[in-house]
Design an enzyme around this catalytic site. Structure first.
Site, PDB file in Angstrom:
ATOM      1  N   TRP A 134      20.151  82.573 -84.236  1.00  0.00           N
ATOM      2  CA  TRP A 134      20.891  82.470 -83.145  1.00  0.00           C
ATOM      3  C   TRP A 134      21.799  83.963 -82.786  1.00  0.00           C
ATOM      4  O   TRP A 134      21.997  84.353 -81.606  1.00  0.00           O
ATOM      5  CB  TRP A 134      21.884  81.511 -83.279  1.00  0.00           C
ATOM      6  CG  TRP A 134      21.346  80.079 -83.051  1.00  0.00           C
ATOM      7  CD1 TRP A 134      21.377  79.239 -84.173  1.00  0.00           C
ATOM      8  CD2 TRP A 134      20.591  79.607 -82.350  1.00  0.00           C
ATOM      9  NE1 TRP A 134      20.869  78.013 -83.926  1.00  0.00           N
ATOM     10  CE2 TRP A 134      20.258  78.182 -82.596  1.00  0.00           C
ATOM     11  CE3 TRP A 134      20.229  80.057 -81.004  1.00  0.00           C
ATOM     12  CZ2 TRP A 134      19.422  77.290 -81.662  1.00  0.00           C
ATOM     13  CZ3 TRP A 134      19.544  79.130 -80.167  1.00  0.00           C
ATOM     14  CH2 TRP A 134      19.201  78.012 -80.493  1.00  0.00           C
ATOM     15  N   ASP A 147      29.996  83.048 -81.969  1.00  0.00           N
ATOM     16  CA  ASP A 147      29.481  81.799 -81.507  1.00  0.00           C
ATOM     17  C   ASP A 147      29.772  80.885 -82.814  1.00  0.00           C
ATOM     18  O   ASP A 147      29.478  81.095 -83.762  1.00  0.00           O
ATOM     19  CB  ASP A 147      28.039  82.457 -81.489  1.00  0.00           C
ATOM     20  CG  ASP A 147      27.161  81.086 -81.526  1.00  0.00           C
ATOM     21  OD1 ASP A 147      27.775  79.930 -81.188  1.00  0.00           O
ATOM     22  OD2 ASP A 147      25.846  80.972 -81.226  1.00  0.00           O
ATOM     23  N   LYS A 171      26.984  69.983 -80.587  1.00  0.00           N
ATOM     24  CA  LYS A 171      27.172  69.742 -81.957  1.00  0.00           C
ATOM     25  C   LYS A 171      28.414  69.063 -82.193  1.00  0.00           C
ATOM     26  O   LYS A 171      28.373  68.061 -83.121  1.00  0.00           O
ATOM     27  CB  LYS A 171      27.049  71.073 -82.817  1.00  0.00           C
ATOM     28  CG  LYS A 171      25.516  71.640 -83.221  1.00  0.00           C
ATOM     29  CD  LYS A 171      25.033  72.398 -82.098  1.00  0.00           C
ATOM     30  CE  LYS A 171      23.621  72.702 -82.104  1.00  0.00           C
ATOM     31  NZ  LYS A 171      23.491  74.262 -81.517  1.00  0.00           N
TER      32      LYS A 171
END
Ligand SMILES: *Cc1c(COP(=O)(O)O)cnc(C)c1O
Length: 359
Positions: A101, A171, A195
């Site tokens: 990511w 993030d 999530k």
């Protein structure tokens, strides 16, 4: 089989209570006779939903008025592109690379600005957070970007980098609301909702207002954090049903006692699983112990065929979606806020039995 437990890394399990409430209100929201999905986003009903979701975010994360809370389109990956577009005055940003990511964020930024990699744990296969020195950040850097929790590798920071000179942008997709964070340490935090907040497709962005003031008017409005802030996240039609679901999840978390109450439960869940793995003769974890995530726990038997058998049998026993990320293989248990302690207990009991049977 008594109960299913969903260990998906994302879109992840939603609290059962939330799903039931959404089901109950699906065709008749708030005695209106309509579904929230078919109502104007400019109307009072949805206005209260989005305002409520925003206020709950503020309350749960103790976000002061010096920050905006935005609901954006396109999940976390869209922010990989929007952050450099909005915040690169000097066209230069710095990144700590802790996995796929982070790399994706780096790749998107490097299309439009100059990128400095402060540190990377790629050579360690991302099994730890790399050492870094904040003083190595080059001058005239617009921001430092980190990934607080690495969903695929199961790592997280023990300490958030302290940088006085440049804003820190994080993030936080896979650990937002799972443990207390001091929002003052960040210039911006963003998270894909799927999530710990709600359904996929929405991103929650928390941005310090002084950063918004510097956003150029030349970038397209639909990509501009400033325009979204000015329009209270309704520059165009927001993802109304998803934001409604986010509000229900945030209400659920508040009822549970908020982040302060869920954090010790998350610690207990992770401890139960790691303690078992550390003492197991079959399963192991590759992550450096001090950088272990409490949200995502990858584990391996060391035998691909046996991993596959484990995943199949776990599935038959109501322990769902334990397959590891395609780049790593093995297994991964994602134990976000919505996963109860009992779910991890059931997983550990199953792992124990599997170990006995396959020694
Ligand atoms: C899931 C995830 C993403 C990607 O989210 P999308 O909404 O699919 O773009 C980005 N970063 C982290 C840390 C994630 O866990």
């Amino acid at each position: 089989m008594d109960k299913l437990y969903n260990f998906s890394s994302g879109p992840a399990a939603l609290p059962n209570e939330v799903m039931l409430q959404a089901q109950k209100e699906f065709v008749n929201f708030n005695k209106s006779g309509l579904s929230i999905m078919e109502m104007s986003h400019r109307g009072n009903e949805f206005g209260e939903v989005i305002e409520g979701a925003r206020e709950l975010m503020r309350e749960l994360m103790q976000i002061p008025n010096s920050y905006e809370v935005l609901f954006m389109h396109g999940g976390a990956s869209t922010q990989f592109a929007l952050v450099p577009l909005n915040f690169s005055i000097n066209k230069k940003a710095c990144f700590i690379d802790t996995g796929v990511w982070s790399e994706k964020a780096i790749n998107e930024a490097s299309k439009s600005i100059k990128v400095q990699i402060l540190a990377s744990s790629k050579d360690e296969c991302y099994t730890q957070i790399p050492d870094y020195d904040i003083n190595d950040i080059e001058s005239e850097t617009d921001y430092l970007h980190i990934t607080t929790n690495n969903t695929i590798y199961g790592t997280c920071y023990t300490e958030i980098p302290q940088c006085m000179e440049v804003p820190l942008i994080a993030d936080m997709s896979s650990d937002i609301l799972s443990k207390p964070y001091n929002i003052h340490q960040f210039g911006m935090v963003y998270a894909g909702a799927q999530k710990n907040i709600g359904p996929s497709g929405v991103a929650v962005c928390i941005i310090r207002k002084d950063l918004l003031e510097k956003v150029s008017d030349m970038i397209p409005n639909i990509f501009s954090y400033k325009k979204f802030a000015e329009n209270h996240s309704m520059y165009n039609t927001p993802s109304t049903f998803s934001i409604y679901m986010c509000k229900l999840v945030l209400e659920w978390l508040k009822k549970k006692g908020g982040v302060e109450a869920i954090y010790p439960i998350n610690l207990q869940k992770a401890k139960l699983l790691y303690d078992f793995i550390d003492n197991s003769s079959l399963f192991h974890s590759y992550v450096k112990p001090e950088h272990r995530s409490i949200m995502n726990v990858p584990f391996f038997t060391g035998n691909k065929a046996l991993d596959e058998v484990f995943i199949q049998e776990a599935n038959k026993n109501g322990l769902m979606q334990l397959k590891g990320h395609r780049t790593l293989g093995g297994m991964r248990a994602s134990i976000y806020n919505a996963m109860p302690y009992e779910g991890v207990k059931a997983l550990v009991a199953f792992m124990k039995k599997f170990e006995m049977d396959h020694r």
